[in-house]
Design a protein around this motif. Structure first.
Motif, PDB file in Angstrom:
ATOM      1  N   ALA A 220      52.760  -2.155  69.704  1.00 49.08           N
ATOM      2  CA  ALA A 220      51.342  -1.810  69.576  1.00 49.08           C
ATOM      3  C   ALA A 220      50.774  -2.308  68.251  1.00 49.08           C
ATOM      4  N   LEU A 221      51.513  -2.111  67.167  1.00 46.58           N
ATOM      5  CA  LEU A 221      51.036  -2.562  65.860  1.00 46.58           C
ATOM      6  C   LEU A 221      50.908  -4.075  65.814  1.00 46.58           C
ATOM      7  N   LEU A 222      51.935  -4.799  66.257  1.00 43.01           N
ATOM      8  CA  LEU A 222      51.900  -6.261  66.197  1.00 43.01           C
ATOM      9  C   LEU A 222      50.823  -6.826  67.125  1.00 43.01           C
ATOM     10  N   ALA A 223      50.648  -6.227  68.310  1.00 39.58           N
ATOM     11  CA  ALA A 223      49.608  -6.687  69.233  1.00 39.58           C
ATOM     12  C   ALA A 223      48.223  -6.459  68.651  1.00 39.58           C
ATOM     13  N   ALA A 224      48.028  -5.310  68.013  1.00 41.15           N
ATOM     14  CA  ALA A 224      46.716  -5.014  67.420  1.00 41.15           C
ATOM     15  C   ALA A 224      46.403  -5.972  66.280  1.00 41.15           C
ATOM     16  N   LEU A 225      47.376  -6.281  65.450  1.00 40.18           N
ATOM     17  CA  LEU A 225      47.146  -7.225  64.353  1.00 40.18           C
ATOM     18  C   LEU A 225      46.838  -8.612  64.890  1.00 40.18           C
ATOM     19  N   ASP A 226      47.527  -8.992  65.970  1.00 44.17           N
ATOM     20  CA  ASP A 226      47.254 -10.288  66.597  1.00 44.17           C
ATOM     21  C   ASP A 226      45.832 -10.323  67.156  1.00 44.17           C
TER      22      ASP A 226
ATOM     23  N   ARG B 110      60.285  22.522  70.771  1.00 38.74           N
ATOM     24  CA  ARG B 110      59.849  21.405  69.923  1.00 38.74           C
ATOM     25  C   ARG B 110      58.455  21.655  69.360  1.00 38.74           C
ATOM     26  N   ARG B 111      57.581  22.235  70.169  1.00 38.81           N
ATOM     27  CA  ARG B 111      56.237  22.557  69.682  1.00 38.81           C
ATOM     28  C   ARG B 111      56.304  23.560  68.537  1.00 38.81           C
ATOM     29  N   ALA B 112      57.166  24.559  68.670  1.00 42.03           N
ATOM     30  CA  ALA B 112      57.283  25.563  67.611  1.00 42.03           C
ATOM     31  C   ALA B 112      57.781  24.920  66.319  1.00 42.03           C
ATOM     32  N   PHE B 113      58.765  24.014  66.430  1.00 39.80           N
ATOM     33  CA  PHE B 113      59.280  23.319  65.240  1.00 39.80           C
ATOM     34  C   PHE B 113      58.184  22.493  64.587  1.00 39.80           C
ATOM     35  N   LEU B 114      57.423  21.746  65.396  1.00 38.04           N
ATOM     36  CA  LEU B 114      56.386  20.887  64.840  1.00 38.04           C
ATOM     37  C   LEU B 114      55.249  21.697  64.229  1.00 38.04           C
ATOM     38  N   CYS B 115      54.924  22.830  64.814  1.00 34.63           N
ATOM     39  CA  CYS B 115      53.881  23.681  64.238  1.00 34.63           C
ATOM     40  C   CYS B 115      54.266  24.154  62.842  1.00 34.63           C
ATOM     41  N   ARG B 116      55.553  24.407  62.648  1.00 36.50           N
ATOM     42  CA  ARG B 116      56.013  24.828  61.321  1.00 36.50           C
ATOM     43  C   ARG B 116      56.073  23.661  60.339  1.00 36.50           C
ATOM     44  N   SER B 117      56.244  22.442  60.842  1.00 35.47           N
ATOM     45  CA  SER B 117      56.584  21.307  59.992  1.00 35.47           C
ATOM     46  C   SER B 117      55.413  20.386  59.663  1.00 35.47           C
ATOM     47  N   ILE B 118      54.497  20.175  60.596  1.00 36.10           N
ATOM     48  CA  ILE B 118      53.399  19.234  60.377  1.00 36.10           C
ATOM     49  C   ILE B 118      52.316  19.898  59.546  1.00 36.10           C
ATOM     50  N   ARG B 119      52.035  19.331  58.397  1.00 35.72           N
ATOM     51  CA  ARG B 119      51.009  19.885  57.506  1.00 35.72           C
ATOM     52  C   ARG B 119      49.859  18.931  57.262  1.00 35.72           C
ATOM     53  N   TYR B 120      50.111  17.627  57.435  1.00 36.44           N
ATOM     54  CA  TYR B 120      49.093  16.633  57.115  1.00 36.44           C
ATOM     55  C   TYR B 120      49.047  15.534  58.185  1.00 36.44           C
ATOM     56  N   GLU B 121      47.877  14.954  58.340  1.00 39.31           N
ATOM     57  CA  GLU B 121      47.726  13.657  58.994  1.00 39.31           C
ATOM     58  C   GLU B 121      47.605  12.629  57.879  1.00 39.31           C
ATOM     59  N   VAL B 122      48.355  11.524  58.008  1.00 38.65           N
ATOM     60  CA  VAL B 122      48.499  10.587  56.892  1.00 38.65           C
ATOM     61  C   VAL B 122      48.044   9.195  57.319  1.00 38.65           C
ATOM     62  N   MET B 123      47.230   8.580  56.469  1.00 33.09           N
ATOM     63  CA  MET B 123      46.670   7.248  56.749  1.00 33.09           C
ATOM     64  C   MET B 123      46.665   6.406  55.486  1.00 33.09           C
ATOM     65  N   TRP B 124      46.608   5.080  55.687  1.00 32.55           N
ATOM     66  CA  TRP B 124      46.422   4.130  54.592  1.00 32.55           C
ATOM     67  C   TRP B 124      45.419   3.073  55.038  1.00 32.55           C
ATOM     68  N   GLU B 125      44.638   2.564  54.103  1.00 31.52           N
ATOM     69  CA  GLU B 125      43.730   1.476  54.438  1.00 31.52           C
ATOM     70  C   GLU B 125      44.499   0.164  54.496  1.00 31.52           C
ATOM     71  N   LEU B 126      44.242  -0.614  55.531  1.00 32.90           N
ATOM     72  CA  LEU B 126      44.909  -1.898  55.699  1.00 32.90           C
ATOM     73  C   LEU B 126      44.128  -2.964  54.940  1.00 32.90           C
ATOM     74  N   LYS B 127      44.802  -3.659  54.037  1.00 35.56           N
ATOM     75  CA  LYS B 127      44.187  -4.735  53.265  1.00 35.56           C
ATOM     76  C   LYS B 127      44.370  -6.066  53.993  1.00 35.56           C
ATOM     77  N   PRO B 128      43.506  -7.065  53.720  1.00 34.05           N
ATOM     78  CA  PRO B 128      43.615  -8.354  54.427  1.00 34.05           C
ATOM     79  C   PRO B 128      44.997  -8.995  54.321  1.00 34.05           C
ATOM     80  N   ARG B 129      45.646  -8.868  53.177  1.00 39.22           N
ATOM     81  CA  ARG B 129      46.947  -9.515  53.000  1.00 39.22           C
ATOM     82  C   ARG B 129      48.077  -8.787  53.721  1.00 39.22           C
ATOM     83  N   ASP B 130      47.803  -7.571  54.207  1.00 41.37           N
ATOM     84  CA  ASP B 130      48.878  -6.761  54.783  1.00 41.37           C
ATOM     85  C   ASP B 130      49.388  -7.300  56.108  1.00 41.37           C
ATOM     86  N   THR B 131      48.551  -8.013  56.856  1.00 40.50           N
ATOM     87  CA  THR B 131      48.978  -8.505  58.167  1.00 40.50           C
ATOM     88  C   THR B 131      50.210  -9.389  58.039  1.00 40.50           C
ATOM     89  N   ARG B 132      50.177 -10.317  57.082  1.00 44.46           N
ATOM     90  CA  ARG B 132      51.336 -11.194  56.882  1.00 44.46           C
ATOM     91  C   ARG B 132      52.541 -10.403  56.377  1.00 44.46           C
TER      92      ARG B 132
END
Length: 249
Positions: free
Chosen positions: A135-141, A202-224
Protein backbone atom coordinates in the motif's frame (compact mmCIF):
# COMPACT_ATOMS: atom_id res chain seq x y z
CA UNK A 1 -17.77 10.92 -8.56
CA UNK A 2 -14.18 10.08 -7.71
CA UNK A 3 -13.33 12.92 -5.38
CA UNK A 4 -14.55 16.17 -3.85
CA UNK A 5 -12.52 19.32 -3.38
CA UNK A 6 -11.25 19.78 0.16
CA UNK A 7 -11.55 16.11 1.13
CA UNK A 8 -9.13 14.38 3.45
CA UNK A 9 -7.96 11.19 1.73
CA UNK A 10 -6.65 8.18 3.62
CA UNK A 11 -5.01 5.19 1.94
CA UNK A 12 -5.93 2.16 4.03
CA UNK A 13 -4.38 -1.27 3.35
CA UNK A 14 -7.41 -3.07 4.84
CA UNK A 15 -10.91 -2.14 5.90
CA UNK A 16 -9.97 -1.41 9.51
CA UNK A 17 -6.53 0.23 9.29
CA UNK A 18 -7.59 3.85 8.74
CA UNK A 19 -10.09 3.88 11.60
CA UNK A 20 -7.95 1.93 14.09
CA UNK A 21 -4.89 4.09 13.36
CA UNK A 22 -6.43 7.54 12.73
CA UNK A 23 -9.92 7.26 14.15
CA UNK A 24 -9.70 10.27 16.49
CA UNK A 25 -7.95 12.47 13.91
CA UNK A 26 -10.58 11.66 11.28
CA UNK A 27 -13.53 12.01 13.66
CA UNK A 28 -12.37 15.53 14.58
CA UNK A 29 -11.70 16.58 10.98
CA UNK A 30 -13.68 19.57 9.79
CA UNK A 31 -13.60 18.32 6.20
CA UNK A 32 -15.13 15.30 4.44
CA UNK A 33 -13.08 12.11 4.81
CA UNK A 34 -12.69 9.52 2.05
CA UNK A 35 -10.93 6.22 2.79
CA UNK A 36 -9.29 4.44 -0.16
CA UNK A 37 -9.05 0.76 0.81
CA UNK A 38 -6.81 -1.41 -1.33
CA UNK A 39 -6.92 -5.01 -0.04
CA UNK A 40 -10.56 -5.46 0.94
CA UNK A 41 -11.00 -8.98 -0.46
CA UNK A 42 -10.31 -11.13 2.58
CA UNK A 43 -10.78 -14.55 4.12
CA UNK A 44 -9.46 -13.70 7.60
CA UNK A 45 -11.56 -13.18 10.74
CA UNK A 46 -11.22 -14.13 14.40
CA UNK A 47 -14.77 -15.49 14.67
CA UNK A 48 -14.75 -18.32 12.12
CA UNK A 49 -16.83 -16.59 9.45
CA UNK A 50 -16.84 -18.68 6.23
CA UNK A 51 -14.20 -17.28 3.82
CA UNK A 52 -16.76 -16.46 1.14
CA UNK A 53 -18.63 -14.14 3.51
CA UNK A 54 -15.69 -12.23 4.97
CA UNK A 55 -15.43 -9.44 2.39
CA UNK A 56 -19.12 -8.53 2.74
CA UNK A 57 -18.79 -8.64 6.53
CA UNK A 58 -15.83 -6.26 6.49
CA UNK A 59 -17.63 -3.86 4.16
CA UNK A 60 -20.57 -3.92 6.57
CA UNK A 61 -18.24 -2.92 9.42
CA UNK A 62 -17.07 0.04 7.33
CA UNK A 63 -20.71 0.93 6.64
CA UNK A 64 -21.29 1.30 10.38
CA UNK A 65 -18.33 3.69 10.53
CA UNK A 66 -19.78 5.65 7.61
CA UNK A 67 -23.13 5.90 9.38
CA UNK A 68 -21.51 7.05 12.63
CA UNK A 69 -19.00 9.57 11.26
CA UNK A 70 -20.00 10.33 7.67
CA UNK A 71 -16.76 8.99 6.17
CA UNK A 72 -16.89 7.64 2.61
CA UNK A 73 -15.19 4.39 1.55
CA UNK A 74 -13.87 3.31 -1.85
CA UNK A 75 -12.63 -0.24 -2.48
CA UNK A 76 -10.04 -1.45 -4.99
CA UNK A 77 -11.21 -5.07 -4.65
CA UNK A 78 -7.67 -6.46 -4.41
CA UNK A 79 -6.92 -9.71 -2.53
CA UNK A 80 -5.30 -9.39 0.87
CA UNK A 81 -2.53 -11.63 2.21
CA UNK A 82 -5.00 -14.22 3.56
CA UNK A 83 -6.39 -14.77 0.05
CA UNK A 84 -2.90 -14.84 -1.51
CA UNK A 85 -1.58 -17.32 1.07
CA UNK A 86 1.02 -14.92 2.51
CA UNK A 87 1.60 -14.68 6.26
CA UNK A 88 0.67 -11.32 7.80
CA UNK A 89 4.01 -11.31 9.63
CA UNK A 90 6.12 -12.46 6.67
CA UNK A 91 8.18 -9.30 6.24
CA UNK A 92 10.43 -11.13 3.78
CA UNK A 93 7.60 -12.08 1.41
CA UNK A 94 8.63 -11.31 -2.21
CA UNK A 95 7.13 -8.08 -3.50
CA UNK A 96 4.22 -8.90 -5.83
CA UNK A 97 4.99 -6.38 -8.57
CA UNK A 98 1.90 -7.18 -10.63
CA UNK A 99 -0.31 -6.51 -7.61
CA UNK A 100 1.72 -3.38 -6.80
CA UNK A 101 1.06 -2.08 -10.34
CA UNK A 102 -2.69 -2.75 -10.03
CA UNK A 103 -2.84 -0.94 -6.69
CA UNK A 104 -0.86 2.02 -8.05
CA UNK A 105 -3.13 2.33 -11.11
CA UNK A 106 -6.27 2.32 -8.97
CA UNK A 107 -4.85 4.93 -6.60
CA UNK A 108 -3.68 7.09 -9.52
CA UNK A 109 -7.25 7.36 -10.76
CA UNK A 110 -8.53 8.37 -7.32
CA UNK A 111 -5.77 10.89 -6.71
CA UNK A 112 -6.16 12.39 -10.18
CA UNK A 113 -9.80 13.08 -9.42
CA UNK A 114 -9.05 14.75 -6.08
CA UNK A 115 -6.59 17.50 -7.00
CA UNK A 116 -8.09 19.77 -4.37
CA UNK A 117 -7.72 17.29 -1.50
CA UNK A 118 -6.80 18.99 1.77
CA UNK A 119 -4.41 16.24 2.90
CA UNK A 120 -3.41 12.70 2.02
CA UNK A 121 -2.59 10.13 4.72
CA UNK A 122 -0.46 7.10 3.81
CA UNK A 123 0.34 4.03 5.95
CA UNK A 124 3.95 3.97 7.15
CA UNK A 125 4.02 0.15 6.89
CA UNK A 126 5.10 -0.19 10.51
CA UNK A 127 6.08 -3.81 11.05
CA UNK A 128 6.17 -4.41 7.27
CA UNK A 129 2.94 -6.39 6.91
CA UNK A 130 3.12 -7.41 3.21
CA UNK A 131 -0.14 -5.61 2.38
CA UNK A 132 0.91 -2.44 4.20
CA UNK A 133 4.23 -2.45 2.40
CA UNK A 134 2.44 -2.78 -0.95
CA UNK A 135 0.00 0.00 0.00
CA UNK A 136 2.78 2.44 0.88
CA UNK A 137 4.84 1.75 -2.26
CA UNK A 138 1.74 1.88 -4.51
CA UNK A 139 0.64 5.19 -3.00
CA UNK A 140 4.09 6.74 -3.48
CA UNK A 141 4.11 5.52 -7.08
CA UNK A 142 0.66 7.00 -7.69
CA UNK A 143 1.62 10.24 -5.97
CA UNK A 144 4.58 10.86 -8.28
CA UNK A 145 5.88 14.42 -8.01
CA UNK A 146 2.69 15.85 -6.55
CA UNK A 147 3.16 18.75 -4.14
CA UNK A 148 0.07 18.03 -2.05
CA UNK A 149 0.44 17.71 1.71
CA UNK A 150 1.13 14.11 2.67
CA UNK A 151 1.31 12.53 6.11
CA UNK A 152 2.53 9.07 7.07
CA UNK A 153 0.54 7.42 9.83
CA UNK A 154 1.73 4.62 12.10
CA UNK A 155 -0.64 1.66 12.03
CA UNK A 156 -2.18 0.16 15.14
CA UNK A 157 -1.75 -2.40 16.57
CA UNK A 158 1.56 -2.95 14.73
CA UNK A 159 3.13 0.13 16.31
CA UNK A 160 2.83 -1.55 19.70
CA UNK A 161 4.43 -4.79 18.52
CA UNK A 162 7.17 -3.63 16.16
CA UNK A 163 10.25 -2.84 18.18
CA UNK A 164 12.33 -4.17 15.28
CA UNK A 165 11.40 -1.59 12.64
CA UNK A 166 14.86 -0.28 11.78
CA UNK A 167 13.56 0.98 8.44
CA UNK A 168 11.06 3.36 10.04
CA UNK A 169 13.54 4.59 12.63
CA UNK A 170 16.03 5.44 9.87
CA UNK A 171 13.41 7.26 7.85
CA UNK A 172 12.07 9.33 10.72
CA UNK A 173 15.38 10.08 12.48
CA UNK A 174 15.32 13.63 13.78
CA UNK A 175 11.63 14.15 12.89
CA UNK A 176 9.05 15.34 15.37
CA UNK A 177 6.03 13.09 15.34
CA UNK A 178 2.52 14.54 15.50
CA UNK A 179 0.85 12.70 18.36
CA UNK A 180 -2.92 12.80 18.90
CA UNK A 181 -3.82 11.58 22.37
CA UNK A 182 -6.76 9.16 22.51
CA UNK A 183 -9.17 8.76 25.39
CA UNK A 184 -9.63 5.11 26.48
CA UNK A 185 -13.37 5.33 25.83
CA UNK A 186 -12.72 6.54 22.27
CA UNK A 187 -10.25 3.70 21.71
CA UNK A 188 -12.79 1.15 22.94
CA UNK A 189 -15.47 2.59 20.67
CA UNK A 190 -13.24 2.44 17.59
CA UNK A 191 -12.05 -1.11 18.30
CA UNK A 192 -15.64 -2.27 18.79
CA UNK A 193 -16.46 -1.24 15.21
CA UNK A 194 -14.38 -4.14 13.83
CA UNK A 195 -15.26 -7.25 15.86
CA UNK A 196 -14.40 -9.60 12.99
CA UNK A 197 -10.71 -8.73 13.36
CA UNK A 198 -10.28 -8.31 17.11
CA UNK A 199 -11.20 -10.79 19.81
CA UNK A 200 -12.57 -9.39 23.11
CA UNK A 201 -9.25 -10.22 24.78
CA UNK A 202 -7.28 -8.40 22.09
CA UNK A 203 -9.59 -5.39 22.29
CA UNK A 204 -9.10 -5.21 26.05
CA UNK A 205 -5.30 -5.33 25.63
CA UNK A 206 -5.34 -2.61 22.97
CA UNK A 207 -7.63 -0.38 25.03
CA UNK A 208 -5.06 -0.49 27.82
CA UNK A 209 -2.09 0.01 25.48
CA UNK A 210 -3.01 2.49 22.73
CA UNK A 211 -2.61 6.07 23.94
CA UNK A 212 -1.73 8.03 20.81
CA UNK A 213 -2.27 8.22 17.08
CA UNK A 214 1.11 8.98 15.52
CA UNK A 215 1.90 10.73 12.23
CA UNK A 216 4.81 12.36 10.40
CA UNK A 217 4.82 14.78 7.50
CA UNK A 218 6.24 13.28 4.32
CA UNK A 219 8.95 15.44 2.74
CA UNK A 220 9.64 15.43 -1.04
CA UNK A 221 12.96 13.61 -0.60
CA UNK A 222 11.37 10.85 1.50
CA UNK A 223 9.96 8.91 -1.45
CA UNK A 224 13.42 7.88 -2.64
CA UNK A 225 14.56 7.17 0.92
CA UNK A 226 11.59 4.89 1.53
CA UNK A 227 12.35 2.92 -1.65
CA UNK A 228 16.02 2.53 -0.68
CA UNK A 229 15.25 1.51 2.88
CA UNK A 230 12.59 -0.93 1.65
CA UNK A 231 15.27 -2.75 -0.36
CA UNK A 232 18.21 -2.51 2.04
CA UNK A 233 16.99 -2.63 5.62
CA UNK A 234 17.04 -5.99 7.41
CA UNK A 235 13.51 -7.22 8.06
CA UNK A 236 12.44 -9.55 10.86
CA UNK A 237 9.17 -10.99 12.03
CA UNK A 238 7.37 -8.84 14.63
CA UNK A 239 8.05 -9.91 18.20
CA UNK A 240 4.62 -9.96 19.81
CA UNK A 241 6.14 -9.87 23.29
CA UNK A 242 8.13 -6.71 22.53
CA UNK A 243 5.40 -4.28 23.50
CA UNK A 244 6.82 -0.78 23.75
CA UNK A 245 5.63 2.60 24.88
CA UNK A 246 3.04 3.61 22.28
CA UNK A 247 4.24 6.24 19.81
CA UNK A 248 7.94 5.95 20.62
CA UNK A 249 9.55 5.04 17.29
Amino acid sequence: MIGRRGEILVVSPHCDDAVLSLGTVLARARRPVRVLTLFDRSWATVDGTPPGQVTALRHAEDARVAAAFGHRFDYAGLPDSSVRGVGWDDARAPLDRALLARAARWLSLRLAGSGGAACLYLPAAVGMHPDHRLALLAALDALGRSRRRVMLYAEHPYLLLSAHDHRLRCLMAGRRAVRQRIRPAATAAMLALYPSQLSPERRAFLCRSIRYEVMWELKPRDTRRIALLDRRSPLRRPAAAAVRRNGKV
